[in-house]
Design an enzyme around this catalytic site. Structure first.
Site, short mmCIF file in Angstrom:
data_model
loop_
_atom_site.label_atom_id
_atom_site.label_comp_id
_atom_site.label_asym_id
_atom_site.label_seq_id
_atom_site.Cartn_x
_atom_site.Cartn_y
_atom_site.Cartn_z
N ARG A 35 -15.11 -22.13 69.93
CA ARG A 35 -15.31 -21.00 70.83
C ARG A 35 -14.05 -20.14 70.89
O ARG A 35 -13.09 -20.46 71.59
CB ARG A 35 -15.71 -21.52 72.21
CG ARG A 35 -17.08 -22.17 72.20
CD ARG A 35 -17.43 -22.85 73.51
NE ARG A 35 -16.70 -24.10 73.69
CZ ARG A 35 -16.98 -24.99 74.64
NH1 ARG A 35 -17.97 -24.76 75.49
NH2 ARG A 35 -16.28 -26.11 74.75
N TYR A 149 -23.26 -43.64 69.29
CA TYR A 149 -21.99 -43.16 69.84
C TYR A 149 -20.97 -44.29 69.86
O TYR A 149 -19.83 -44.12 69.40
CB TYR A 149 -22.17 -42.60 71.25
CG TYR A 149 -20.86 -42.24 71.90
CD1 TYR A 149 -20.10 -41.17 71.41
CD2 TYR A 149 -20.35 -42.98 72.96
CE1 TYR A 149 -18.87 -40.85 71.98
CE2 TYR A 149 -19.12 -42.66 73.53
CZ TYR A 149 -18.39 -41.60 73.04
OH TYR A 149 -17.17 -41.29 73.60
#
Length: 252
Positions: A35, A149
């Site tokens: 971002r 995970y």
């Protein structure tokens, strides 16, 4: 000489706190993430000691080209903080989406090893450096819905152990930091895809905060060059490893 640190996933949470802390401690920091607006805001806040760099951990070509693509004066990375990572979903393995599994593997494992492989030869050639990876207690203690995970974080733990063996005889250090329940980041929002459910994870708890992680990283980096911290497992006082689970009433 001011050391250069590259922090992955620096647009929020742990990565942002680590970048802020290390700039404050006098390091020069390359902050990466996807971002650009957040990276630019971080650079505006922290000044010329921080270099914002848009980087996707799934972009293998960009990761491999990273050392040569850095601006002049920023190419000799002394410290890599492997922070970027994510969890997706909390369902049982049989109910999980394979696409989520693959995304976790690509980011938490493939991206981490690619950027480590890209920067490590330079550290070894200069005979100085430090790789710090943000693992998880999920890599040690299984829990319902942790499946892939937890598997990715177990990989990180073993990768860092083996990395330390390979680096024996050099002045390059390797550390795995394994936090438990942590708040103040987007981790649970991304995992659960629901802000209300994410908030409920931390209800009536006092979890570890990003600043706690940054403090720990800063301590590890600041130790004398002959000291290597292999791993740190850390939890908030409101958490402990659970006992073994037992299913009752199951006929065999």
């Amino acid at each position: 000489m001011t050391k250069i640190v590259l922090v992955t996933g620096a647009t929020a949470g742990f990565g942002k706190a680590i970048a802020e802390r290390l700039v404050g401690d006098g390091y020069r920091v390359i902050a990466t993430g996807r971002r650009s607006d957040r990276l630019d805001a971080l650079a505006k806040s922290l000044g010329p000691a921080l270099l914002p760099l848009v980087l996707d951990m799934d972009d293998t070509a960009a990761l491999r080209a990273l050392p040569a693509s850095l601006p002049e004066g920023w190419q000799e990375v002394d410290i890599l903080v492997n922070n970027a990572g994510l969890a997706l979903g909390v369902g049982k393995a049989q109910d999980s989406a394979v696409a989520d599994w693959r995304q976790m593997i690509e980011t938490n494992i493939a991206g981490l090893v690619e950027i480590t492989h890209a920067l490590l030869p330079g550290m070894v050639a200069r005979d100085r450096g430090h790789i710090v990876s943000i693992g998880s207690t999920a890599g040690t203690y299984p829990y319902l819905g942790g499946n892939v995970y937890g598997g990715t974080k177990a990989f990180v733990a073993q990768f860092m152990r083996n990395l330390r063996c390979d680096l024996l005889g050099t002045k390059v250090r390797a550390t795995n930091l394994e936090p438990g329940l942590c708040g103040g980041s987007e981790f649970s929002n991304v995992r659960l895809r629901d802000d209300a459910k994410a908030a409920a994870v931390y209800q009536d708890t006092h979890p570890i905060q990003p600043e706690d992680i940054a403090e720990t990283v800063a301590w590890v980096l600041g130790l004398p060059a002959h000291v290597n911290i292999n791993r740190i497992e850390m939890m908030p006082t409101c958490q402990a490893a659970g006992g073994l689970a037992v299913a009752r009433g199951v006929k065999v």
